[in-house]
Design an enzyme around this catalytic site. Structure first.
Site, PDB file in Angstrom:
ATOM      1  N   TYR A  10       0.331   4.536  -8.865  1.00  0.00           N
ATOM      2  CA  TYR A  10       1.309   3.829  -9.036  1.00  0.00           C
ATOM      3  C   TYR A  10       1.051   3.030 -10.657  1.00  0.00           C
ATOM      4  O   TYR A  10       2.009   2.856 -11.437  1.00  0.00           O
ATOM      5  CB  TYR A  10       1.582   2.557  -8.297  1.00  0.00           C
ATOM      6  CG  TYR A  10       2.249   2.771  -6.951  1.00  0.00           C
ATOM      7  CD1 TYR A  10       3.315   2.728  -6.693  1.00  0.00           C
ATOM      8  CD2 TYR A  10       1.245   3.227  -6.031  1.00  0.00           C
ATOM      9  CE1 TYR A  10       4.181   3.138  -5.450  1.00  0.00           C
ATOM     10  CE2 TYR A  10       2.001   3.796  -4.507  1.00  0.00           C
ATOM     11  CZ  TYR A  10       3.330   3.594  -4.318  1.00  0.00           C
ATOM     12  OH  TYR A  10       3.786   4.055  -3.124  1.00  0.00           O
ATOM     13  N   ILE A  11       0.147   2.974 -11.061  1.00  0.00           N
ATOM     14  CA  ILE A  11      -0.370   2.515 -12.645  1.00  0.00           C
ATOM     15  C   ILE A  11      -0.615   3.837 -13.416  1.00  0.00           C
ATOM     16  O   ILE A  11       0.004   3.887 -14.404  1.00  0.00           O
ATOM     17  CB  ILE A  11      -1.318   1.783 -12.676  1.00  0.00           C
ATOM     18  CG1 ILE A  11      -0.863   0.269 -11.568  1.00  0.00           C
ATOM     19  CG2 ILE A  11      -1.495   1.266 -13.923  1.00  0.00           C
ATOM     20  CD1 ILE A  11       0.244  -0.399 -12.066  1.00  0.00           C
ATOM     21  N   ARG A 152      -0.494  -5.011 -15.849  1.00  0.00           N
ATOM     22  CA  ARG A 152       0.314  -6.406 -15.574  1.00  0.00           C
ATOM     23  C   ARG A 152       1.880  -6.002 -14.807  1.00  0.00           C
ATOM     24  O   ARG A 152       2.418  -7.008 -14.900  1.00  0.00           O
ATOM     25  CB  ARG A 152       0.280  -7.217 -16.711  1.00  0.00           C
ATOM     26  CG  ARG A 152      -0.800  -7.899 -16.984  1.00  0.00           C
ATOM     27  CD  ARG A 152      -0.479  -8.714 -18.312  1.00  0.00           C
ATOM     28  NE  ARG A 152      -1.512  -9.653 -18.019  1.00  0.00           N
ATOM     29  CZ  ARG A 152      -1.330 -10.719 -18.967  1.00  0.00           C
ATOM     30  NH1 ARG A 152      -0.768 -10.695 -20.113  1.00  0.00           N
ATOM     31  NH2 ARG A 152      -2.121 -12.176 -19.101  1.00  0.00           N
ATOM     32  N   LYS A 204      -6.761 -11.274 -15.103  1.00  0.00           N
ATOM     33  CA  LYS A 204      -6.236 -10.486 -14.128  1.00  0.00           C
ATOM     34  C   LYS A 204      -6.270 -10.938 -12.728  1.00  0.00           C
ATOM     35  O   LYS A 204      -5.075 -10.978 -11.859  1.00  0.00           O
ATOM     36  CB  LYS A 204      -6.795  -8.928 -13.819  1.00  0.00           C
ATOM     37  CG  LYS A 204      -6.342  -8.103 -12.974  1.00  0.00           C
ATOM     38  CD  LYS A 204      -4.903  -7.644 -13.173  1.00  0.00           C
ATOM     39  CE  LYS A 204      -4.298  -6.918 -12.119  1.00  0.00           C
ATOM     40  NZ  LYS A 204      -2.731  -6.297 -12.223  1.00  0.00           N
ATOM     41  N   ASN A 208      -2.957 -12.796 -10.307  1.00  0.00           N
ATOM     42  CA  ASN A 208      -2.375 -12.724  -8.943  1.00  0.00           C
ATOM     43  C   ASN A 208      -2.940 -13.554  -7.876  1.00  0.00           C
ATOM     44  O   ASN A 208      -2.115 -13.712  -7.130  1.00  0.00           O
ATOM     45  CB  ASN A 208      -2.903 -11.145  -8.522  1.00  0.00           C
ATOM     46  CG  ASN A 208      -2.276 -10.028  -9.419  1.00  0.00           C
ATOM     47  OD1 ASN A 208      -1.162 -10.104  -9.807  1.00  0.00           O
ATOM     48  ND2 ASN A 208      -2.825  -8.690  -9.100  1.00  0.00           N
ATOM     49  N   HIS A 242      13.974 -29.444  -9.999  1.00  0.00           N
ATOM     50  CA  HIS A 242      13.244 -30.155 -10.984  1.00  0.00           C
ATOM     51  C   HIS A 242      12.570 -29.150 -12.109  1.00  0.00           C
ATOM     52  O   HIS A 242      12.367 -28.034 -11.894  1.00  0.00           O
ATOM     53  CB  HIS A 242      11.725 -30.811 -10.188  1.00  0.00           C
ATOM     54  CG  HIS A 242      10.915 -31.593 -11.076  1.00  0.00           C
ATOM     55  ND1 HIS A 242      10.222 -31.019 -11.816  1.00  0.00           N
ATOM     56  CD2 HIS A 242      10.789 -33.048 -10.842  1.00  0.00           C
ATOM     57  CE1 HIS A 242       9.597 -32.229 -12.542  1.00  0.00           C
ATOM     58  NE2 HIS A 242       9.858 -33.050 -11.862  1.00  0.00           N
ATOM     59  N   GLY A 255       2.062  -8.482   0.833  1.00  0.00           N
ATOM     60  CA  GLY A 255       1.648  -7.215   0.885  1.00  0.00           C
ATOM     61  C   GLY A 255       1.265  -6.807  -0.420  1.00  0.00           C
ATOM     62  O   GLY A 255       1.467  -7.311  -1.500  1.00  0.00           O
ATOM     63  N   CYS A 258      -2.082  -5.613  -4.404  1.00  0.00           N
ATOM     64  CA  CYS A 258      -2.607  -6.303  -5.738  1.00  0.00           C
ATOM     65  C   CYS A 258      -2.870  -7.742  -4.896  1.00  0.00           C
ATOM     66  O   CYS A 258      -3.773  -8.182  -5.089  1.00  0.00           O
ATOM     67  CB  CYS A 258      -1.595  -6.490  -6.699  1.00  0.00           C
ATOM     68  SG  CYS A 258      -0.962  -4.963  -7.111  1.00  0.00           S
ATOM     69  N   TYR A 314       6.305  -3.125   1.425  1.00  0.00           N
ATOM     70  CA  TYR A 314       5.637  -4.396   1.142  1.00  0.00           C
ATOM     71  C   TYR A 314       6.607  -5.777   0.535  1.00  0.00           C
ATOM     72  O   TYR A 314       6.429  -6.653   0.634  1.00  0.00           O
ATOM     73  CB  TYR A 314       4.343  -4.520   0.693  1.00  0.00           C
ATOM     74  CG  TYR A 314       4.292  -4.426  -0.739  1.00  0.00           C
ATOM     75  CD1 TYR A 314       4.305  -2.972  -1.443  1.00  0.00           C
ATOM     76  CD2 TYR A 314       4.163  -5.461  -1.680  1.00  0.00           C
ATOM     77  CE1 TYR A 314       4.413  -3.034  -2.748  1.00  0.00           C
ATOM     78  CE2 TYR A 314       4.065  -5.166  -3.126  1.00  0.00           C
ATOM     79  CZ  TYR A 314       3.905  -4.305  -3.669  1.00  0.00           C
ATOM     80  OH  TYR A 314       4.335  -3.803  -4.849  1.00  0.00           O
ATOM     81  N   LYS A 315       7.588  -4.855  -0.441  1.00  0.00           N
ATOM     82  CA  LYS A 315       8.718  -5.601  -0.782  1.00  0.00           C
ATOM     83  C   LYS A 315       9.898  -4.954  -1.237  1.00  0.00           C
ATOM     84  O   LYS A 315       9.881  -3.553  -0.838  1.00  0.00           O
ATOM     85  CB  LYS A 315       8.055  -6.408  -2.256  1.00  0.00           C
ATOM     86  CG  LYS A 315       7.858  -5.513  -3.171  1.00  0.00           C
ATOM     87  CD  LYS A 315       7.295  -6.205  -4.421  1.00  0.00           C
ATOM     88  CE  LYS A 315       7.378  -5.427  -5.726  1.00  0.00           C
ATOM     89  NZ  LYS A 315       7.116  -6.060  -7.157  1.00  0.00           N
TER      90      LYS A 315
HETATM   91  N1  SAJ Z   1       6.253 -12.501  -2.260  1.00  0.00           N
HETATM   92  C1  SAJ Z   1       6.707 -13.449  -1.497  1.00  0.00           C
HETATM   93  N2  SAJ Z   1       7.192 -14.519  -2.171  1.00  0.00           N
HETATM   94  C2  SAJ Z   1       7.513 -14.473  -3.584  1.00  0.00           C
HETATM   95  C3  SAJ Z   1       6.939 -13.364  -4.203  1.00  0.00           C
HETATM   96  C4  SAJ Z   1       6.387 -12.279  -3.476  1.00  0.00           C
HETATM   97  O1  SAJ Z   1       6.399 -13.539  -0.256  1.00  0.00           O
HETATM   98  O2  SAJ Z   1       7.863 -15.426  -3.793  1.00  0.00           O
HETATM   99  C5  SAJ Z   1       5.609 -11.005  -1.667  1.00  0.00           C
HETATM  100  C6  SAJ Z   1       6.287  -9.972  -1.684  1.00  0.00           C
HETATM  101  O3  SAJ Z   1       7.372  -9.679  -0.815  1.00  0.00           O
HETATM  102  C7  SAJ Z   1       5.356  -8.878  -1.487  1.00  0.00           C
HETATM  103  C8  SAJ Z   1       4.048  -9.729  -2.173  1.00  0.00           C
HETATM  104  O4  SAJ Z   1       4.475 -10.887  -2.267  1.00  0.00           O
HETATM  105  O5  SAJ Z   1       4.883  -8.647  -0.393  1.00  0.00           O
HETATM  106  C9  SAJ Z   1       3.527  -9.228  -3.453  1.00  0.00           C
HETATM  107  O6  SAJ Z   1       4.886  -8.897  -4.345  1.00  0.00           O
HETATM  108  P1  SAJ Z   1       4.836  -9.244  -5.751  1.00  0.00           P
HETATM  109  O7  SAJ Z   1       6.266  -8.848  -6.298  1.00  0.00           O
HETATM  110  O8  SAJ Z   1       4.753 -10.721  -6.166  1.00  0.00           O
HETATM  111  O9  SAJ Z   1       3.671  -8.751  -6.636  1.00  0.00           O
HETATM  112  P2  SAJ Z   1       3.276  -7.125  -6.816  1.00  0.00           P
HETATM  113  O10 SAJ Z   1       2.048  -6.965  -5.837  1.00  0.00           O
HETATM  114  O11 SAJ Z   1       4.258  -6.152  -6.417  1.00  0.00           O
HETATM  115  O12 SAJ Z   1       2.689  -7.177  -8.103  1.00  0.00           O
HETATM  116  C10 SAJ Z   1       1.514  -8.211  -8.797  1.00  0.00           C
HETATM  117  C11 SAJ Z   1       2.195  -8.551  -9.827  1.00  0.00           C
HETATM  118  N3  SAJ Z   1       1.514  -9.690 -10.177  1.00  0.00           N
HETATM  119  C12 SAJ Z   1       2.057 -11.117 -10.531  1.00  0.00           C
HETATM  120  O13 SAJ Z   1       3.253 -11.294 -10.647  1.00  0.00           O
HETATM  121  C13 SAJ Z   1       1.120 -12.188 -10.920  1.00  0.00           C
HETATM  122  C14 SAJ Z   1       2.150  -7.557 -11.017  1.00  0.00           C
HETATM  123  O14 SAJ Z   1       2.613  -7.935 -12.433  1.00  0.00           O
HETATM  124  C15 SAJ Z   1       0.749  -6.964 -11.055  1.00  0.00           C
HETATM  125  O15 SAJ Z   1       0.666  -5.949 -12.260  1.00  0.00           O
HETATM  126  C16 SAJ Z   1       0.633  -6.342  -9.823  1.00  0.00           C
HETATM  127  O16 SAJ Z   1       0.550  -7.582  -8.798  1.00  0.00           O
HETATM  128  C17 SAJ Z   1      -1.025  -5.738  -9.794  1.00  0.00           C
HETATM  129  O17 SAJ Z   1      -1.078  -4.383  -9.816  1.00  0.00           O
HETATM  130  O18 SAJ Z   1      -1.777  -6.319  -9.844  1.00  0.00           O
END
Ligand code: SAJ
Length: 414
Positions: A10-11, A152, A204, A208, A242, A255, A258, A314-315
């Site tokens: 993926y990266i 990122r 990093k 996360n 706020h 999920g 990361c 996962y999303k």
């Molecule tokens: N999720 C929630 N509530 C939210 C946001 C997300 O339940 O408010 C869930 C999502 O549905 C999913 C999980 O969290 O199951 C993670 O989704 P995500 O969109 O937050 O993140 P990833 O895992 O797709 O990507 C993250 C990102 N990190 C951050 O936003 C800090 C991305 O920038 C990183 O590059 C990536 O991890 C990574 O490879 O580490």
């Protein structure tokens, strides 16, 4: 400049294609032969907006080649997985990174640069990877340039974020940082921020972890509001008005490879101090069972048996099921109920991939992933259901007709 990217996941693949897209000669290497075969047949194995189009362009222009063997290059980028170990704290397994590094050593020459993009624990570059290169007789910062540069990017938006996001360049020496900044400067329009390798590694993990902890807070607020008979979703919206509050979205769990993985790397390094981080992981990883219990009670009350389960990824809008809470929920519920799955991105053998068929005769529509397609439900879909009950864990269900019994994270089943 010639680059070899080790790991075409993926990266790694989007990174390799971006360098090629900006005029560099890139060789992509992977230990999975099916990946190489697919790419060489003009196909891609990952779903990501824009990926196929860029791939075809750079492949046809011969700026990118997929290969099972490493070649001499100016730059080597390692982007292989770092899963959790099966130990007490689920620490970071550096095995694939070490193997990738060792496999490129025969092709390494003075003046080359090695960049680690895989997520690793603080100190891993200097304590584990640097000595492997030095054992070959090279001096880091003089003969070979070594840096940790964590990716990122957000899956679903990778190509834009690769170019626009600021990037941390964690060189082992100042010279390593300068050298690697020049390399990313080829396409990054965000800032290139110099740091030590261990600061880059920790940064990093902090990024996360920040998100994981904040999602855990939102999920805990849902459980508390449920007990107090309050609508958590409405209240989170109010609180977020706020100017300095930004409560994240609650959901069925966290999920992906990361957020559900990386916080453990911090916990493993400092288990006594990482109290909140551990608790957040516990809250998020028990969310799927929280949802399962709610669904079971709902099914008991409605005397239903058929569930139309919407989304396994996962999303939203990705095809990745790694650590997906939806998969855990599916596994649990299918032990007890007839569960039909619909996911337009993920296509398991038992996934019908026909929305109307999936909802036909269902007693419950359970939405677990926020794919855009699920925002298009119409009365036509609801009419096919046996009982018009919807449990939307992602708060995405569009306006519905009066007759639907609608549950969500602000109005959970009793
Ligand atoms: N999720 C929630 N509530 C939210 C946001 C997300 O339940 O408010 C869930 C999502 O549905 C999913 C999980 O969290 O199951 C993670 O989704 P995500 O969109 O937050 O993140 P990833 O895992 O797709 O990507 C993250 C990102 N990190 C951050 O936003 C800090 C991305 O920038 C990183 O590059 C990536 O991890 C990574 O490879 O580490």
């Amino acid at each position: 400049m010639k680059l070899t990217v080790l790991g075409l996941g993926y990266i790694g693949l989007p990174t390799a294609l971006t360098f090629a897209n900006y005029g560099q000669e890139v060789v992509g290497v992977d230990i999975d032969e099916t990946v190489i075969e697919k790419l060489n047949a003009g196909e891609v194995h990952i779903e990501e907006p824009g990926l196929y189009e860029i791939y075809i362009d750079v492949w046809q222009n011969k700026r990118f080649r997929a290969s099972a063997t490493i070649e001499k290059s100016d730059v080597f980028i390692i982007a292989v997985p770092t899963p959790n170990k099966h130990d007490k704290y689920k620490s970071c397994d550096l095995g694939y990174v070490e193997k990738a590094l060792i496999s490129l050593l025969p092709y390494l020459e003075k003046g080359n640069t090695i960049i680690i993009e895989s997520t690793i624990y603080p100190g891993a570059t200097e304590k584990v990877l640097q000595p492997i290169i030095e054992a070959e007789g090279y001096e880091i910062g003089k003969d070979i340039y070594l840096a940790h540069c964590p990716e990122r990017v957000l899956p679903g938006n990778i190509f834009r974020e690769l170019v626009e996001n600021d990037r941390i360049i964690g060189g082992v020496t100042e010279k390593c940082t300068c050298r690697v900044k020049d390399i990313y400067n080829l396409f990054v329009r965000g800032q290139l921020l110099g740091a030590s390798a261990s600061s880059a590694e920790m940064s990093k993990l902090m990024e996360n972890t920040f998100r994981d902890v904040n999602i855990a807070l939102a999920n805990e607020l849902v459980k508390i509001s449920d007990e107090l008979n309050l609508n958590a979703l409405e209240i989170i919206d109010l609180a977020n008005k706020h100017p300095r509050v930004n409560i994240h979205s609650p959901g069925p769990g966290v999920g992906g490879h990361c957020l559900a993985v990386d916080p453990y790397f911090i916990i493993a390094e400092s288990p006594q101090q990482a109290q909140m981080i551990s608790k957040a992981r516990e809250i998020n990883s028990t969310m799927p069972m929280f949802i399962v219990d709610k669904v079971k009670r709902l099914m008991e009350k409605s005397k239903g048996n058929r569930i139309a389960l919407m989304g396994l990824a996962y999303k939203g809008n990705v095809d990745d099921v790694r650590e997906s809470p939806a998969v855990k929920i599916y596994q649990e519920l299918s032990n007890q109920f007839t569960v039909n799955v619909f996911d337009p991105y993920v296509k398991p053998a038992d996934c019908r991939n026909d929305l109307l068929k999936t909802v036909s005769g269902a007693d419950l529509m359970l939405i677990l992933t926020d794919h855009d397609e699920f925002k298009q439900f119409t009365d036509e879909h609801l009419k096919r259901m046996n009982q018009k009950i919807v449990f939307d864990t992602r708060n995405i269900f569009p306006d519905f007709s009066e007759e639907v019994t609608y549950y969500h994270m602000g109005n959970l089943p009793d």
